[in-house]
Design a protein around this motif. Sequence first.
Motif, PDB file in Angstrom:
ATOM      1  N   LEU A 272       1.091  -1.034   0.168  1.00 46.55           N
ATOM      2  CA  LEU A 272      -0.501  -0.211   0.116  1.00 46.55           C
ATOM      3  C   LEU A 272       0.616   1.468  -0.168  1.00 46.55           C
ATOM      4  O   LEU A 272       0.915   2.009  -0.668  1.00 46.55           O
ATOM      5  CB  LEU A 272      -1.039  -0.013   1.230  1.00 46.55           C
ATOM      6  N   PRO A 273       1.897   1.217   0.937  1.00 46.81           N
ATOM      7  CA  PRO A 273       2.488   2.602   0.860  1.00 46.81           C
ATOM      8  C   PRO A 273       3.111   2.837  -0.695  1.00 46.81           C
ATOM      9  O   PRO A 273       2.630   4.494  -0.944  1.00 46.81           O
ATOM     10  CB  PRO A 273       3.781   2.308   1.494  1.00 46.81           C
ATOM     11  N   GLU A 274       3.993   1.406  -1.707  1.00 45.86           N
ATOM     12  CA  GLU A 274       4.713   2.382  -2.959  1.00 45.86           C
ATOM     13  C   GLU A 274       3.345   2.884  -3.608  1.00 45.86           C
ATOM     14  O   GLU A 274       3.083   3.552  -4.446  1.00 45.86           O
ATOM     15  CB  GLU A 274       5.482   1.119  -3.518  1.00 45.86           C
ATOM     16  N   LEU A 275       2.269   2.295  -3.790  1.00 45.76           N
ATOM     17  CA  LEU A 275       0.979   2.534  -4.406  1.00 45.76           C
ATOM     18  C   LEU A 275       0.602   3.804  -4.614  1.00 45.76           C
ATOM     19  O   LEU A 275       0.570   4.320  -5.308  1.00 45.76           O
ATOM     20  CB  LEU A 275      -0.173   1.435  -3.741  1.00 45.76           C
ATOM     21  N   SER A 276       0.483   4.443  -3.418  1.00 42.67           N
ATOM     22  CA  SER A 276       0.100   4.951  -2.293  1.00 42.67           C
ATOM     23  C   SER A 276       1.453   6.220  -3.149  1.00 42.67           C
ATOM     24  O   SER A 276       0.693   7.835  -3.534  1.00 42.67           O
ATOM     25  CB  SER A 276       0.191   5.749  -1.210  1.00 42.67           C
ATOM     26  N   ARG A 277       2.092   6.335  -3.064  1.00 41.30           N
ATOM     27  CA  ARG A 277       3.441   7.029  -3.499  1.00 41.30           C
ATOM     28  C   ARG A 277       3.064   7.052  -5.176  1.00 41.30           C
ATOM     29  O   ARG A 277       3.476   8.679  -5.647  1.00 41.30           O
ATOM     30  CB  ARG A 277       4.872   6.460  -3.165  1.00 41.30           C
ATOM     31  N   ARG A 278       3.277   6.138  -5.511  1.00 43.63           N
ATOM     32  CA  ARG A 278       2.602   5.909  -7.204  1.00 43.63           C
ATOM     33  C   ARG A 278       1.837   7.039  -7.854  1.00 43.63           C
ATOM     34  O   ARG A 278       2.328   7.210  -8.969  1.00 43.63           O
ATOM     35  CB  ARG A 278       3.613   4.302  -7.703  1.00 43.63           C
ATOM     36  N   THR A 279       0.911   6.898  -7.443  1.00 44.53           N
ATOM     37  CA  THR A 279      -0.943   7.456  -7.642  1.00 44.53           C
ATOM     38  C   THR A 279      -0.734   8.582  -7.016  1.00 44.53           C
ATOM     39  O   THR A 279      -1.311   9.675  -8.157  1.00 44.53           O
ATOM     40  CB  THR A 279      -1.908   6.175  -7.465  1.00 44.53           C
ATOM     41  N   GLY A 280       0.193   9.560  -6.144  1.00 44.35           N
ATOM     42  CA  GLY A 280      -1.076  10.235  -5.321  1.00 44.35           C
ATOM     43  C   GLY A 280      -1.906   9.899  -4.958  1.00 44.35           C
ATOM     44  O   GLY A 280      -2.861  11.059  -4.301  1.00 44.35           O
TER      45      GLY A 280
END
Length: 280
Positions: free
Chosen positions: A69-77
């Motif tokens: 979840l953290p990387e998905l949040s970073r990648r998508t904003g």
Amino acid sequence: MIRTVLGDVDELGVTNSHDHLFLASRVLPGQELDDVEAAFVELQRFRQAGGHTVVQWTPAGMGRRLDALPELSRRTGVTIVAATGLHQPQHYDPEWLRKSLPRLEELFVADITERRAGLIKVAGGFHGLDPHAVHTMTAAARAHHATGVPVSVHLELGTAALDVLDLLCDRLEVPPHRVILGHLNRFPDRWVQHRAAEAGAFLAFDGPSRANHATDWMLPTSLADLADAGHAAQLLLGGDTTTAAARGAPGMSYLLTHIRPRLEPELATQIFVTNPRRAF
């Protein structure tokens, strides 16, 4: 403050208040939501439609992928709020459940303090609360008192809302405004909806565009009815995507492209922006 997978914030923007990026259950074989890139595409579409935050209600032991979840949040904003908690017993491997039940409060608190979960998700039964529901809700209430995060509740087919409030709020002393009731639209009993709102809980209407539930065609009327009765500040909306077959059809963006335009602009802003900030 609101606990997200990337840290605590005080604003969420346009919010999908109940959904699942990842989910796996023994009762949904072959329909797991477990594809990181598919989740990335779904978040992108939601962002392009004007969305800012997704609240994932997937509890412990159901493939929630806290690691992704953290990387998905970073990648998508897109801001992501993750959950701890426990669902009904049929969703779990019996051995995992047997080992977990005695230490639920400890598990929930560790998820919140160490793994950045911002929500405790539990489940009621059909028209009542069985011993499993009472046990998990008791642990959730204790974890709430230790951490302050809200408790969200899966109402089985939209039922037993008042039983849940009696247990969580009256007996376990969770403040009503820290309780979020999910799936009320699946059992659209106006009297129950108003009693739950009068008690002070948040009401999450979720899972639009499901032919087997009272969703889209009743949704604007139900929301307007509650708003007219003075409960606009307690209403939330979410997509509740639970199977691989439902991903992208209609998808998270459907909330913003098809449901939001059917609401009065002021009410839409309250439901998608103002209320989630208070609820979570």
